[in-house]
Design a protein around this motif. Structure first.
Motif, PDB file in Angstrom:
ATOM      1  N   ASP A 269     171.030 -42.686  72.401  1.00  0.00           N
ATOM      2  CA  ASP A 269     170.416 -43.002  71.118  1.00  0.00           C
ATOM      3  C   ASP A 269     169.085 -42.264  70.993  1.00  0.00           C
TER       4      ASP A 269
ATOM      5  N   ARG B 140     166.311 -51.127  56.597  1.00  0.00           N
ATOM      6  CA  ARG B 140     167.657 -51.077  57.186  1.00  0.00           C
ATOM      7  C   ARG B 140     168.257 -52.474  57.272  1.00  0.00           C
TER       8      ARG B 140
ATOM      9  N   TYR C 292     167.217 -45.302  67.128  1.00  0.00           N
ATOM     10  CA  TYR C 292     168.202 -46.017  66.314  1.00  0.00           C
ATOM     11  C   TYR C 292     168.811 -45.161  65.208  1.00  0.00           C
ATOM     12  N   GLN C 293     168.677 -43.845  65.302  1.00  0.00           N
ATOM     13  CA  GLN C 293     169.242 -42.978  64.258  1.00  0.00           C
ATOM     14  C   GLN C 293     169.594 -41.602  64.805  1.00  0.00           C
TER      15      GLN C 293
ATOM     16  N   SER D 287     171.496 -38.251  65.572  1.00  0.00           N
ATOM     17  CA  SER D 287     172.334 -37.403  64.717  1.00  0.00           C
ATOM     18  C   SER D 287     173.503 -36.846  65.517  1.00  0.00           C
TER      19      SER D 287
ATOM     20  N   SER E 193     177.001 -42.531  70.023  1.00  0.00           N
ATOM     21  CA  SER E 193     175.791 -43.286  69.736  1.00  0.00           C
ATOM     22  C   SER E 193     175.904 -44.701  70.286  1.00  0.00           C
TER      23      SER E 193
END
Length: 152
Positions: A44, A99, A47-48, A50, A81
């Protein structure tokens, strides 16, 4: 696959994550009745992560597995992920404003809520009951668990 081999895979994955600026979430080996032996590596990045970051990690990490003695049998390598799998510490909530998160209040059921803001040690959320917004504010001590949530 023995524990020593898994530990070596974990160590190499951790080193590669550090080089790539990623976080190693988990490494596990399991046998699936449909796909057979699988080596799963979850990574990871705030938390985002790509797809580009996962691809770059995979390209750098995968060849290293050929050097590990205990990996002689065939297996599926699954690198993906791990953001949705891990618990989110309260201190990381400011990174996730706006989020949807799955929030489990102590002694209650999980609810998917949108994080509105974090101020002075309190997190403000909104969720909907029969189309009506409900706002709640939690301190860290009131929350049992937070994970990434998904609004359908």
């Amino acid at each position: 696959m023995d524990q020593k081999t898994i530990d070596e895979v974990r160590g190499r994955a951790q080193e590669e994550c550090e080089r790539e600026g990623l976080e190693l979430v988990s490494v596990r080996y399991f046998v699936d009745s449909l796909n057979g032996p699988t080596l799963e590596v979850l990574v990871d990045h705030d938390y985002q992560i790509s797809m580009e970051e996962i691809s770059r990690f995979t390209a750098a990490f995968s060849p290293q597995l050929d050097d590990i003695e205990g990996l002689s049998e065939s297996y599926i390598l699954d690198i993906s992920s791990g953001g949705g799998e891990k618990d989110i510490p309260f201190r990381d909530l400011p990174k996730l404003t706006g989020r949807y998160l799955d929030v489990t209040e102590r002694g209650k059921e999980k609810v998917t809520m949108r994080l509105e803001k974090v101020e002075e040690g309190k997190a403000s959320f909104v969720y909907f009951i029969k189309g009506r917004p409900k706002k709640v504010v939690f301190e860290e001590s009131q929350v049992e668990k937070i994970k990434m949530g998904y609004k359908a």
